[in-house]
Design a protein around this motif. Sequence first.
Motif, PDB file in Angstrom:
ATOM      1  N   ARG A   1      -6.776  -2.316  -4.997  1.00 51.09           N
ATOM      2  CA  ARG A   1      -5.684  -1.929  -5.529  1.00 51.09           C
ATOM      3  C   ARG A   1      -4.242  -2.049  -4.707  1.00 51.09           C
ATOM      4  NH1 ARG A   1      -5.506   0.172 -10.478  1.00 51.09           N
ATOM      5  NH2 ARG A   1      -7.736   0.630 -11.399  1.00 51.09           N
ATOM      6  N   THR A   2      -4.746  -1.719  -3.206  1.00 50.79           N
ATOM      7  CA  THR A   2      -3.640  -1.830  -2.360  1.00 50.79           C
ATOM      8  C   THR A   2      -3.431  -3.059  -1.570  1.00 50.79           C
ATOM      9  OG1 THR A   2      -4.976  -0.981  -0.698  1.00 50.79           O
ATOM     10  CG2 THR A   2      -3.820   0.760  -1.875  1.00 50.79           C
ATOM     11  N   ASP A   3      -4.453  -4.013  -1.514  1.00 50.29           N
ATOM     12  CA  ASP A   3      -4.222  -5.020  -0.611  1.00 50.29           C
ATOM     13  C   ASP A   3      -4.923  -6.318  -1.272  1.00 50.29           C
ATOM     14  OD1 ASP A   3      -3.356  -4.266   2.132  1.00 50.29           O
ATOM     15  OD2 ASP A   3      -4.665  -2.534   1.385  1.00 50.29           O
ATOM     16  N   GLY A   4      -5.489  -6.082  -2.451  1.00 47.71           N
ATOM     17  CA  GLY A   4      -6.186  -7.455  -3.252  1.00 47.71           C
ATOM     18  C   GLY A   4      -7.393  -7.747  -2.535  1.00 47.71           C
ATOM     19  N   ASP A   5      -8.040  -7.044  -1.967  1.00 44.35           N
ATOM     20  CA  ASP A   5      -9.190  -7.335  -1.103  1.00 44.35           C
ATOM     21  C   ASP A   5     -10.117  -6.016  -1.208  1.00 44.35           C
ATOM     22  OD1 ASP A   5     -10.286  -9.772   1.060  1.00 44.35           O
ATOM     23  OD2 ASP A   5     -10.806  -7.746   1.678  1.00 44.35           O
ATOM     24  N   GLU A   6     -11.442  -6.350  -1.269  1.00 50.14           N
ATOM     25  CA  GLU A   6     -12.366  -5.275  -1.132  1.00 50.14           C
ATOM     26  C   GLU A   6     -12.145  -4.646   0.310  1.00 50.14           C
ATOM     27  OE1 GLU A   6     -16.381  -6.772  -1.937  1.00 50.14           O
ATOM     28  OE2 GLU A   6     -15.888  -7.218  -4.224  1.00 50.14           O
ATOM     29  N   GLY A   7     -11.835  -5.140   1.196  1.00 49.52           N
ATOM     30  CA  GLY A   7     -11.886  -4.371   2.427  1.00 49.52           C
ATOM     31  C   GLY A   7     -13.122  -4.222   3.066  1.00 49.52           C
TER      32      GLY A   7
ATOM     33  N   PRO B   1       1.030  -1.343  -0.085  1.00 54.73           N
ATOM     34  CA  PRO B   1      -0.246   0.122  -0.064  1.00 54.73           C
ATOM     35  C   PRO B   1       0.876   1.190  -0.073  1.00 54.73           C
ATOM     36  CG  PRO B   1      -0.746  -1.707   1.802  1.00 54.73           C
ATOM     37  CD  PRO B   1       0.632  -2.109   1.205  1.00 54.73           C
ATOM     38  N   GLU B   2       0.516   2.082  -0.905  1.00 57.05           N
ATOM     39  CA  GLU B   2       1.376   3.277  -1.183  1.00 57.05           C
ATOM     40  C   GLU B   2       0.722   4.450  -0.618  1.00 57.05           C
ATOM     41  OE1 GLU B   2       4.375   4.078  -2.771  1.00 57.05           O
ATOM     42  OE2 GLU B   2       4.976   1.645  -3.156  1.00 57.05           O
ATOM     43  N   VAL B   3       1.081   5.255   0.521  1.00 55.39           N
ATOM     44  CA  VAL B   3       0.282   6.507   0.816  1.00 55.39           C
ATOM     45  C   VAL B   3       0.281   7.600  -0.627  1.00 55.39           C
ATOM     46  CG1 VAL B   3       0.494   8.560   2.241  1.00 55.39           C
ATOM     47  CG2 VAL B   3       0.861   6.281   3.407  1.00 55.39           C
ATOM     48  N   GLY B   4      -0.858   8.219  -0.690  1.00 50.89           N
ATOM     49  CA  GLY B   4      -1.000   9.065  -1.850  1.00 50.89           C
ATOM     50  C   GLY B   4      -1.549   8.330  -2.845  1.00 50.89           C
ATOM     51  N   LEU B   5      -1.926   7.148  -3.015  1.00 46.86           N
ATOM     52  CA  LEU B   5      -2.441   6.438  -4.189  1.00 46.86           C
ATOM     53  C   LEU B   5      -3.991   6.947  -4.021  1.00 46.86           C
ATOM     54  CD1 LEU B   5      -2.787   4.344  -6.392  1.00 46.86           C
ATOM     55  CD2 LEU B   5      -3.459   2.709  -4.715  1.00 46.86           C
ATOM     56  N   ALA B   6      -4.560   7.420  -5.187  1.00 45.01           N
ATOM     57  CA  ALA B   6      -5.915   7.664  -5.269  1.00 45.01           C
ATOM     58  C   ALA B   6      -6.524   7.033  -6.233  1.00 45.01           C
ATOM     59  CB  ALA B   6      -6.071   9.498  -5.453  1.00 45.01           C
ATOM     60  N   VAL B   7      -7.931   6.854  -5.907  1.00 43.99           N
ATOM     61  CA  VAL B   7      -9.042   6.325  -6.920  1.00 43.99           C
ATOM     62  C   VAL B   7      -9.922   7.526  -7.145  1.00 43.99           C
ATOM     63  CG1 VAL B   7     -10.479   4.612  -7.308  1.00 43.99           C
ATOM     64  CG2 VAL B   7      -8.362   4.036  -6.299  1.00 43.99           C
ATOM     65  N   THR B   8     -10.437   7.501  -8.374  1.00 37.35           N
ATOM     66  CA  THR B   8     -11.604   8.377  -8.696  1.00 37.35           C
ATOM     67  C   THR B   8     -12.672   7.574  -9.534  1.00 37.35           C
ATOM     68  OG1 THR B   8      -9.973  10.276  -8.507  1.00 37.35           O
ATOM     69  CG2 THR B   8     -12.052  10.623  -9.571  1.00 37.35           C
ATOM     70  N   HIS B   9     -14.045   8.118  -9.305  1.00 39.25           N
ATOM     71  CA  HIS B   9     -15.080   7.500 -10.141  1.00 39.25           C
ATOM     72  C   HIS B   9     -16.062   8.739 -10.294  1.00 39.25           C
ATOM     73  CE1 HIS B   9     -15.462   3.263  -8.054  1.00 39.25           C
ATOM     74  NE2 HIS B   9     -14.041   3.563  -8.526  1.00 39.25           N
ATOM     75  N   ARG B  10     -16.388   8.736 -11.748  1.00 37.88           N
ATOM     76  CA  ARG B  10     -17.476   9.803 -11.885  1.00 37.88           C
ATOM     77  C   ARG B  10     -18.836   9.065 -12.041  1.00 37.88           C
ATOM     78  NH1 ARG B  10     -14.628  14.181 -15.867  1.00 37.88           N
ATOM     79  NH2 ARG B  10     -13.293  15.032 -14.467  1.00 37.88           N
ATOM     80  N   ARG B  11     -19.751   9.742 -11.904  1.00 31.82           N
ATOM     81  CA  ARG B  11     -21.184   9.325 -12.095  1.00 31.82           C
ATOM     82  C   ARG B  11     -22.037  10.340 -12.377  1.00 31.82           C
ATOM     83  NH1 ARG B  11     -23.046   5.438  -7.480  1.00 31.82           N
ATOM     84  NH2 ARG B  11     -21.308   4.317  -8.375  1.00 31.82           N
ATOM     85  N   TYR B  12     -23.097  10.004 -13.206  1.00 32.94           N
ATOM     86  CA  TYR B  12     -24.114  11.022 -13.686  1.00 32.94           C
ATOM     87  C   TYR B  12     -25.315  10.594 -12.470  1.00 32.94           C
ATOM     88  CZ  TYR B  12     -28.629  12.764 -15.765  1.00 32.94           C
ATOM     89  OH  TYR B  12     -29.433  13.647 -15.971  1.00 32.94           O
ATOM     90  N   VAL B  13     -25.753  11.917 -11.765  1.00 33.14           N
ATOM     91  CA  VAL B  13     -26.854  11.441 -10.819  1.00 33.14           C
ATOM     92  C   VAL B  13     -28.388  11.640 -11.493  1.00 33.14           C
ATOM     93  CG1 VAL B  13     -27.920  12.642  -8.785  1.00 33.14           C
ATOM     94  CG2 VAL B  13     -25.153  12.699  -9.135  1.00 33.14           C
TER      95      VAL B  13
ATOM     96  N   VAL C   1     -15.413   4.125  -4.075  1.00 34.80           N
ATOM     97  CA  VAL C   1     -13.921   4.399  -4.177  1.00 34.80           C
ATOM     98  C   VAL C   1     -13.067   3.655  -3.244  1.00 34.80           C
ATOM     99  CG1 VAL C   1     -14.377   6.311  -5.927  1.00 34.80           C
ATOM    100  CG2 VAL C   1     -14.192   6.795  -3.459  1.00 34.80           C
ATOM    101  N   ALA C   2     -13.613   3.524  -2.192  1.00 31.67           N
ATOM    102  CA  ALA C   2     -12.781   2.950  -0.953  1.00 31.67           C
ATOM    103  C   ALA C   2     -12.604   1.579  -1.296  1.00 31.67           C
ATOM    104  CB  ALA C   2     -13.314   3.301   0.378  1.00 31.67           C
ATOM    105  N   THR C   3     -13.499   0.773  -1.909  1.00 35.26           N
ATOM    106  CA  THR C   3     -13.403  -0.448  -2.330  1.00 35.26           C
ATOM    107  C   THR C   3     -12.516  -0.656  -3.342  1.00 35.26           C
ATOM    108  OG1 THR C   3     -15.598  -0.898  -1.588  1.00 35.26           O
ATOM    109  CG2 THR C   3     -14.792  -2.560  -3.178  1.00 35.26           C
TER     110      THR C   3
END
Length: 131
Positions: A46-52, A3-15, A39-41
Amino acid sequence: MSPEVGLAVTHRRYVPHAHAHYGGSLVDGAYSLGLFGDVATELCVRTDGDEGLFAGYEQVEFLAPLRAGDVVEATATLVRVGTRSRGVEFEARVVCRAAPERGPSAADVLDPPVLITRAKGTVVVPPVGDK
């Protein structure tokens, strides 16, 4: 996988308009929190190979409205790595907004985007040997 501090994941969605719950086409704040879970999932995968699992929020701020017809962007950023816990900061921004005064399908790209929700939370993942 480390796991790398600073890694970011972004999703976009139409409401969709079906999600408007209040007058003025307002959408409830829980919508942003649902996006943060998504996005946390992906971040955990990506960091741990698990949904958490989401353990909880330390802070949530609703800063501006979310409306039906918006395009919203949710970002999760890894800020802390523990043995099994991960500290995550979240932001949701409206990047496009409906402009019904110009017509039923008119919309604008917002530059800059509008920050609508900010939060801090903790997710947990299985121990390394339990995957």
